[in-house]
Design a protein around this motif. Structure first.
Motif, PDB file in Angstrom:
ATOM      1  N   ASN A 174      22.344  40.068  40.403  1.00 21.97           N
ATOM      2  CA  ASN A 174      21.965  41.360  40.972  1.00 21.97           C
ATOM      3  C   ASN A 174      23.229  42.195  41.174  1.00 21.97           C
ATOM      4  N   TRP A 175      23.242  43.385  40.591  1.00 16.23           N
ATOM      5  CA  TRP A 175      24.433  44.240  40.656  1.00 16.23           C
ATOM      6  C   TRP A 175      24.123  45.559  41.371  1.00 16.23           C
ATOM      7  N   ARG A 176      23.600  45.449  42.578  1.00 15.43           N
ATOM      8  CA  ARG A 176      23.252  46.645  43.336  1.00 15.43           C
ATOM      9  C   ARG A 176      24.468  47.507  43.665  1.00 15.43           C
ATOM     10  N   GLN A 177      25.657  46.873  43.706  1.00 13.95           N
ATOM     11  CA  GLN A 177      26.858  47.623  44.074  1.00 13.95           C
ATOM     12  C   GLN A 177      27.409  48.475  42.937  1.00 13.95           C
ATOM     13  N   LEU A 178      26.829  48.350  41.737  1.00 18.24           N
ATOM     14  CA  LEU A 178      27.328  49.140  40.618  1.00 18.24           C
ATOM     15  C   LEU A 178      26.804  50.577  40.692  1.00 18.24           C
ATOM     16  N   PRO A 179      27.620  51.539  40.286  1.00 18.94           N
ATOM     17  CA  PRO A 179      27.166  52.942  40.292  1.00 18.94           C
ATOM     18  C   PRO A 179      26.058  53.162  39.275  1.00 18.94           C
ATOM     19  N   THR A 180      25.212  54.127  39.557  1.00 20.79           N
ATOM     20  CA  THR A 180      24.104  54.463  38.660  1.00 20.79           C
ATOM     21  C   THR A 180      24.146  55.953  38.339  1.00 20.79           C
ATOM     22  N   GLY A 181      23.428  56.327  37.277  1.00 15.20           N
ATOM     23  CA  GLY A 181      23.307  57.735  36.916  1.00 15.20           C
ATOM     24  C   GLY A 181      24.389  58.252  36.003  1.00 15.20           C
ATOM     25  N   LYS A 182      25.458  57.476  35.804  1.00 15.70           N
ATOM     26  CA  LYS A 182      26.548  57.893  34.928  1.00 15.70           C
ATOM     27  C   LYS A 182      26.939  56.716  34.029  1.00 15.70           C
ATOM     28  N   PRO A 183      27.511  56.982  32.870  1.00 16.24           N
ATOM     29  CA  PRO A 183      27.978  55.875  32.020  1.00 16.24           C
ATOM     30  C   PRO A 183      29.066  55.079  32.731  1.00 16.24           C
ATOM     31  N   ARG A 184      28.881  53.770  32.771  1.00 18.95           N
ATOM     32  CA  ARG A 184      29.857  52.903  33.429  1.00 18.95           C
ATOM     33  C   ARG A 184      30.962  52.507  32.446  1.00 18.95           C
ATOM     34  N   ILE A 185      32.179  52.739  32.831  1.00 23.92           N
ATOM     35  CA  ILE A 185      33.324  52.355  32.004  1.00 23.92           C
ATOM     36  C   ILE A 185      34.089  51.248  32.725  1.00 23.92           C
ATOM     37  N   GLY A 186      34.010  50.032  32.190  1.00 21.15           N
ATOM     38  CA  GLY A 186      34.743  48.919  32.769  1.00 21.15           C
ATOM     39  C   GLY A 186      36.221  49.016  32.445  1.00 21.15           C
ATOM     40  N   LEU A 187      37.044  48.878  33.479  1.00 17.66           N
ATOM     41  CA  LEU A 187      38.502  48.943  33.311  1.00 17.66           C
ATOM     42  C   LEU A 187      39.077  47.572  33.628  1.00 17.66           C
ATOM     43  N   ASN A 188      39.425  46.828  32.605  1.00 16.61           N
ATOM     44  CA  ASN A 188      40.012  45.506  32.787  1.00 16.61           C
ATOM     45  C   ASN A 188      41.521  45.687  32.939  1.00 16.61           C
ATOM     46  N   THR A 189      42.021  45.573  34.161  1.00 19.30           N
ATOM     47  CA  THR A 189      43.374  46.034  34.475  1.00 19.30           C
ATOM     48  C   THR A 189      44.468  45.001  34.248  1.00 19.30           C
ATOM     49  N   GLY A 190      44.119  43.769  33.913  1.00 17.99           N
ATOM     50  CA  GLY A 190      45.134  42.739  33.739  1.00 17.99           C
ATOM     51  C   GLY A 190      45.356  42.358  32.299  1.00 17.99           C
ATOM     52  N   CYS A 191      46.302  41.445  32.081  1.00 18.13           N
ATOM     53  CA  CYS A 191      46.580  41.002  30.714  1.00 18.13           C
ATOM     54  C   CYS A 191      47.068  39.563  30.667  1.00 18.13           C
ATOM     55  N   GLY A 192      46.940  38.830  31.783  1.00 16.29           N
ATOM     56  CA  GLY A 192      47.459  37.474  31.794  1.00 16.29           C
ATOM     57  C   GLY A 192      48.945  37.468  32.075  1.00 16.29           C
ATOM     58  N   ASP A 193      49.510  36.275  32.197  1.00 11.23           N
ATOM     59  CA  ASP A 193      50.927  36.192  32.577  1.00 11.23           C
ATOM     60  C   ASP A 193      51.832  35.742  31.443  1.00 11.23           C
ATOM     61  N   ARG A 194      51.314  35.652  30.220  1.00  9.62           N
ATOM     62  CA  ARG A 194      52.159  35.198  29.111  1.00  9.62           C
ATOM     63  C   ARG A 194      52.937  36.344  28.488  1.00  9.62           C
ATOM     64  N   TRP A 195      52.239  37.463  28.238  1.00 11.57           N
ATOM     65  CA  TRP A 195      52.903  38.623  27.636  1.00 11.57           C
ATOM     66  C   TRP A 195      52.742  39.813  28.567  1.00 11.57           C
ATOM     67  N   THR A 196      53.564  39.857  29.590  1.00 12.03           N
ATOM     68  CA  THR A 196      53.430  40.905  30.599  1.00 12.03           C
ATOM     69  C   THR A 196      53.910  42.263  30.100  1.00 12.03           C
ATOM     70  N   THR A 197      54.500  42.319  28.908  1.00  9.79           N
ATOM     71  CA  THR A 197      54.877  43.607  28.322  1.00  9.79           C
ATOM     72  C   THR A 197      53.653  44.471  28.044  1.00  9.79           C
ATOM     73  N   ARG A 198      52.463  43.907  28.155  1.00  7.07           N
ATOM     74  CA  ARG A 198      51.236  44.663  27.894  1.00  7.07           C
ATOM     75  C   ARG A 198      50.739  45.419  29.120  1.00  7.07           C
ATOM     76  N   LEU A 199      51.294  45.120  30.284  1.00  7.30           N
ATOM     77  CA  LEU A 199      50.777  45.707  31.523  1.00  7.30           C
ATOM     78  C   LEU A 199      50.945  47.224  31.557  1.00  7.30           C
ATOM     79  N   TRP A 200      49.936  47.874  32.136  1.00  4.10           N
ATOM     80  CA  TRP A 200      49.943  49.318  32.377  1.00  4.10           C
ATOM     81  C   TRP A 200      50.122  49.507  33.875  1.00  4.10           C
ATOM     82  N   SER A 201      50.860  50.510  34.287  1.00  4.57           N
ATOM     83  CA  SER A 201      51.174  50.703  35.699  1.00  4.57           C
ATOM     84  C   SER A 201      49.972  51.225  36.488  1.00  4.57           C
ATOM     85  N   ASP A 202      50.027  51.027  37.808  1.00  4.18           N
ATOM     86  CA  ASP A 202      48.988  51.572  38.695  1.00  4.18           C
ATOM     87  C   ASP A 202      48.876  53.084  38.524  1.00  4.18           C
ATOM     88  N   GLU A 203      50.000  53.731  38.338  1.00  3.69           N
ATOM     89  CA  GLU A 203      49.999  55.188  38.185  1.00  3.69           C
ATOM     90  C   GLU A 203      49.154  55.614  36.989  1.00  3.69           C
TER      91      GLU A 203
END
Length: 368
Positions: free
Chosen positions: A200-229
């Motif tokens: 049950n995903w009641r906490q998900l927003p409704t009415g708009k297209p949901r875009i999942g943002l996967n913010t990590g990349c694992g700890d092997r190749w950290t050169t892939r990380l994008w900043s919080d900014e």
């Protein structure tokens, strides 16, 4: 067919287990002598693909071709991550351990596909009896992974020489198919969406297209990380354009995602076991991700995937015509490196606007 104490037994049936009742017996009470779903095995195939979860997922298109080529075969898959493989699509899933090794070494297969260069995978491939073998083996003199035949040479060489890997223009799935002697025809992944597990995903927003943002990349190749900014900028652009960004990740990304949620107000459901996380991704209309396990899941779920890449060969990834691959405006000089040679990763030269435009081109803004 065999007879034990006057009872008919079909050890050649795809459903037969030998140690416990088969599913038709358990669910319907069928016995071999009058079983309406008796399925005699004509060929026995073994796939050895140990690897990480993502590597196992992106090898599953091979199952579609094998089912076409060998419709009456029993397919056995040996892996380190058996839980990720779709139940019902593979006749037998084995985890790499001593029991499985002893078991396989006493059996005979018609075709064996070893798709890993790990020494244990190659040693096992050499020790299991099979009429035909594809993929990798151990070099008999030097004990290193080696192509089993000419079909495996291309994939082998791109894995041991960076220069050849950078020149390669074949996606991974195409390379795997060719290694097995097949032409790749766009076969999709075989994957369980876990959509029927009752989450049950009641906490998900409704009415708009949901875009999942996967913010990590694992700890092997950290050169892939994008900043919080950068993530904050992207979230703001998505919100202004009528999208509903949803932060995704595991325990390693939890702190970052909580920070981003506090700053932007983007939805963040939290962290979950893998089956539930897969189903969470299934609820998205598009996914923005680095080259991670989540990327493979997104492609397997047939979601428009906006793939942020810098250190890998972009030709390696096949998005199946859904989504876009975006790279920094500055050329990356750290091919398959875990740390940046220049001190600051070129991912900081990937503008949020560029990722946003890829989302807008890939995911239509229509209400759910």
């Amino acid at each position: 067919m065999a007879s034990l104490s006057g009872i008919t037994v079909h050890p050649d049936c795809r459903h037969f287990r030998g140690d416990i009742p088969c599913r038709p017996n358990k669910e319907h009470g069928y016995q071999c002598q009058d079983c309406p779903v008796y399925a005699p095995v004509h060929q026995r195939l073994l796939i050895i693909k140990l690897g990480a979860i993502g590597d196992v997922i992106r090898t599953t298109p091979l199952l579609r071709r094998l089912r076409q080529e060998y419709p009456q075969a029993k397919i056995t898959w040996l892996t380190l991550t058996p839980a990720i493989l779709p139940q019902g699509e593979i006749d037998e899933v084995l985890k790499l351990d001593l029991a499985s090794v002893l078991h396989l070494q006493q059996r005979a297969f018609d075709v064996l596909f070893n798709l890993d260069k790990d020494k244990e995978a190659c040693a096992l491939a050499d020790s299991v009896h099979a009429t035909e073998k594809f993929g990798y083996r151990l070099h008999p003199q030097y004990g290193v992974a080696w192509p089993g035949n000419d079909l495996a040479a291309h994939k082998y060489l791109t894995g041991v020489f960076d220069q050849l890997s950078q020149q390669n223009q074949k996606p991974y799935v195409q390379e795997i198919f060719e290694l097995c002697g097949y032409e790749f025809r766009g076969e999709e992944y075989v994957f369980d969406t876990h959509e029927d597990k009752g989450y049950n995903w009641r906490q998900l927003p409704t009415g708009k297209p949901r875009i999942g943002l996967n913010t990590g990349c694992g700890d092997r190749w950290t050169t892939r990380l994008w900043s919080d900014e950068k993530w904050t900028q992207l979230i703001g652009q998505l919100q202004q354009a009528g999208y509903a960004p949803v932060l995704l990740g595991g325990e390693a990304e939890d702190e970052r995602n909580r920070r981003l949620q506090a700053v932007t107000g983007a939805a963040y459901p939290g962290t979950f076991p893998l089956p539930q996380f897969i189903n969470l991704m299934y609820q998205m209309d598009g996914i923005v991700t680095q080259v991670t396990m989540a990327m493979h899941i997104s492609i397997a779920l047939r979601k428009p995937t906006i793939l942020m890449n810098n250190i890998f060969n972009p030709y390696e990834f096949d998005l199946y015509g859904r989504g876009q691959l975006v790279q920094p405006d500055k050329q990356c000089v750290c091919f398959y490196r875990g740390s940046c040679q220049l001190g600051t990763s070129c991912m900081e030269d990937l503008p949020a606007e560029k990722v946003f435009e890829a989302v807008r081109a890939s995911v239509p803004r229509q209400e759910r």
